[in-house]
Design a protein around this motif. Sequence first.
Motif, PDB file in Angstrom:
ATOM      1  N   ARG A  40     -85.975 -48.271  49.580  1.00  0.00           N
ATOM      2  CA  ARG A  40     -85.955 -47.411  48.385  1.00  0.00           C
ATOM      3  C   ARG A  40     -87.331 -47.298  47.715  1.00  0.00           C
ATOM      4  N   THR A  42     -90.385 -45.776  45.588  1.00  0.00           N
ATOM      5  CA  THR A  42     -90.441 -44.838  44.461  1.00  0.00           C
ATOM      6  C   THR A  42     -91.167 -43.576  44.925  1.00  0.00           C
ATOM      7  N   ASP A  43     -91.032 -42.521  44.175  1.00  0.00           N
ATOM      8  CA  ASP A  43     -91.720 -41.274  44.528  1.00  0.00           C
ATOM      9  C   ASP A  43     -93.231 -41.486  44.515  1.00  0.00           C
ATOM     10  N   LYS A  46     -94.267 -43.045  47.666  1.00  0.00           N
ATOM     11  CA  LYS A  46     -94.242 -42.092  48.783  1.00  0.00           C
ATOM     12  C   LYS A  46     -95.487 -41.211  48.764  1.00  0.00           C
ATOM     13  N   ILE A  47     -95.886 -40.818  47.560  1.00  0.00           N
ATOM     14  CA  ILE A  47     -97.103 -39.974  47.440  1.00  0.00           C
ATOM     15  C   ILE A  47     -98.317 -40.772  47.925  1.00  0.00           C
ATOM     16  N   ARG A  50     -98.297 -40.933  51.690  1.00  0.00           N
ATOM     17  CA  ARG A  50     -98.704 -39.652  52.298  1.00  0.00           C
ATOM     18  C   ARG A  50    -100.213 -39.460  52.155  1.00  0.00           C
TER      19      ARG A  50
END
Length: 489
Positions: A40, A42-43, A46-47, A50
Motif C-alpha cells: 500500500r 502512498t501516492d 508512487k510519484i 516513477r
Amino acid sequence: MLSYQFREGVHIAFNESDVVITTPYATRLNSIQQSLHIDRPTDALKILLRDLLDRGVSREQHLELLGQLEGFYTKGLLSVELVGLEGAAISLNPVKSLLRRKNAPGGDYRVRFSRFVNVQPLVDGLEITSPLSSATVRLKDQRLFPILMQLVLACDEATLKEALPIDLRSHYADIISLLLSSDIAGVCDGQGVADIDQEAVEAGWTTEDLAFHCHTREQMIDVCRYQAIPTSNNTNQLPAKHQRIILSTAALPSPSRINHNLSFFQVVRERKTIRRYQEQPVTAAVLSDFLWHSMHIREEILCDPGLSRAYPGLLRPVASAGALHSIELYLCINRCIGLQSGFYHYDSCNHSLGKLRDLGEPCLQMLDLAAASTCRAPQVASVSPGLGQRPDVLVVMSARYGRNASLHQQTGLSYALILKDVGSIYQQLYLVATALGLAPCGLSFGSSELFEQASGLSSRLECSVGEFMIGNPLSTDGYGLRAGSDLRP
Ligand SMILES: Cc1cc2nc3c(=O)[nH]c(=O)nc-3n(C[C@H](O)[C@H](O)[C@H](O)COP(=O)(O)O)c2cc1C
C-alpha cells in the motif's frame, strides 16, 4: 545539485495494492534477483518511484520522503550524478546491495584513492573501480580528469578544490562525499594510507591478487555486470578430449600393478617432496603407471544432460570442477629408459605420448628453470638454491582456457577453477609418485612464453599453469624408498 535515479537493472511493477522493486542483485546461492515489496504505497511514494525510474530527483524535491530515498540509496539501488555547467560531471554507480553515505570529516584531513583502484576508459568518461568498493565512480566531465593525479597521493581539501573546475568548486562537499561513499577514496592516516585500505595493506595484498580474489569469491552478484560480458562464439565447441598434431606416437607400456602394494594411508603418510635424483633414470614403465593413475581418461560423459548448457565432460582418476578437465599434460623428457628425450603431449585417451619436438632450446630452458626454482625445503637441508638438478621428467600442465570459459565466462570463475584443478592434479601426482617410489616435486615458477615456444600453441588458446618434477629418488639421502620395500604400515 546531486540527482538520484534508479540504477540500471532495477525494475518496478506497480500492482493494485503493492509495488515490487526487482533489484539487480542476486547471490551465488540463488540466482533469482532479489526484490523489495512495498505494501500500500502512498501516492507521493508512487510519484517518487516513477521519478526515480524516469528522470533524476534531488533530495530537496522529496524532503517528506527522505527516509525512503535514503533506504533505496543504502540498498545500492540509486545512481547519483552531479551536473555542472558543462553537463554531467561525476556519478556514483552502486555495484553492491549495501552502500554507506560518507561525508568529509571535519577539521584538517587528507584523502586519496584506494591503492587498489583501476581506471577504465568508457565512451562517457573514465570509470574508477576498486575490488573493495561498493560503487564505481565515473568521471564524465573531462575537466575533472586532473583529480585522478591529485588523488594518487594524500591530498588536502584546498589542493583538491583547486583541481576542480570553477563551477564545480561549490559542489566540493558532494564530490568528496561521492568519492568516500563509493570507497574508491578514503581518509588518510599519518602514513598516507587510506582508511579503506588499512587491513589489505597490512596483510600485504597486491592489487592483482585482491581483484582476483574479490571477483571470484563474491557472494552477491550484480546481474547487469555479468550480462554485459560479451559471450564467446566458441561456447561448447571445444571437445573434451584433446588431440594434438604430433610428429610420432610413443606407445607406453600397459599400466602394471607390480609393486603397487602400499596402502593408501601409507602413501599419504609417506608423501613428501624429493628434489635429488639417482644416476639411474626413470623407466617408461614407471612413467606409464604414473600417467595412467593420475590422468588417463576413464570415460567421456555428458554433463548436465537435459539442460541447454549440456556439455561433454571427462572422468579421470583426478577430480576436476564440472568434469571439464581442461588441463593437459605435456612432458619434457630429459632422460627416461625406453623413451627418447623430447617434448611430448600425453594422449590421455589412448594412454600414449605424442612427440611434438626434440629436446630443443625452449625445453632445455624449461628444465633449467625447474632446476633453478628448486629450493631448500623448509623442513630438511636437501637442496640449496642454485644446486637443483634437472629432473628426469618435467610435467607441464597447460589449460585450455576456452573450455572453462564455455561454462564459466558469465560467472567469471574460469581462471580460479583452472588453478584449483591444477592444485588437485599436483596432489594426485604427489600421491601417485609416492606410491610408485618416484621423487616428486611441485613447482611454483614456470614460463608461459617457454611453453608457447615448445608447444607451438598460442598461450591465449592453451597456456601453461603448473609444473611438476619427477625422477628416481637418490637413495643415499634417505629418500630412496621403493614402493612396497621398507615402508611399515
Ligand atoms: C603449489 C606448490 C608449489 C611448490 N613450489 C616449489 C618450488 O618452486 N620449489 C621447490 O623446491 N618446492 C616446491 N614445492 C614443494 C614444497 O616446498 C613442499 O611441498 C613443502 O616444502 C613441504 O614439504 P613436503 O612436500 O615434503 O611435505 C611446491 C609445492 C606445491 C604444492
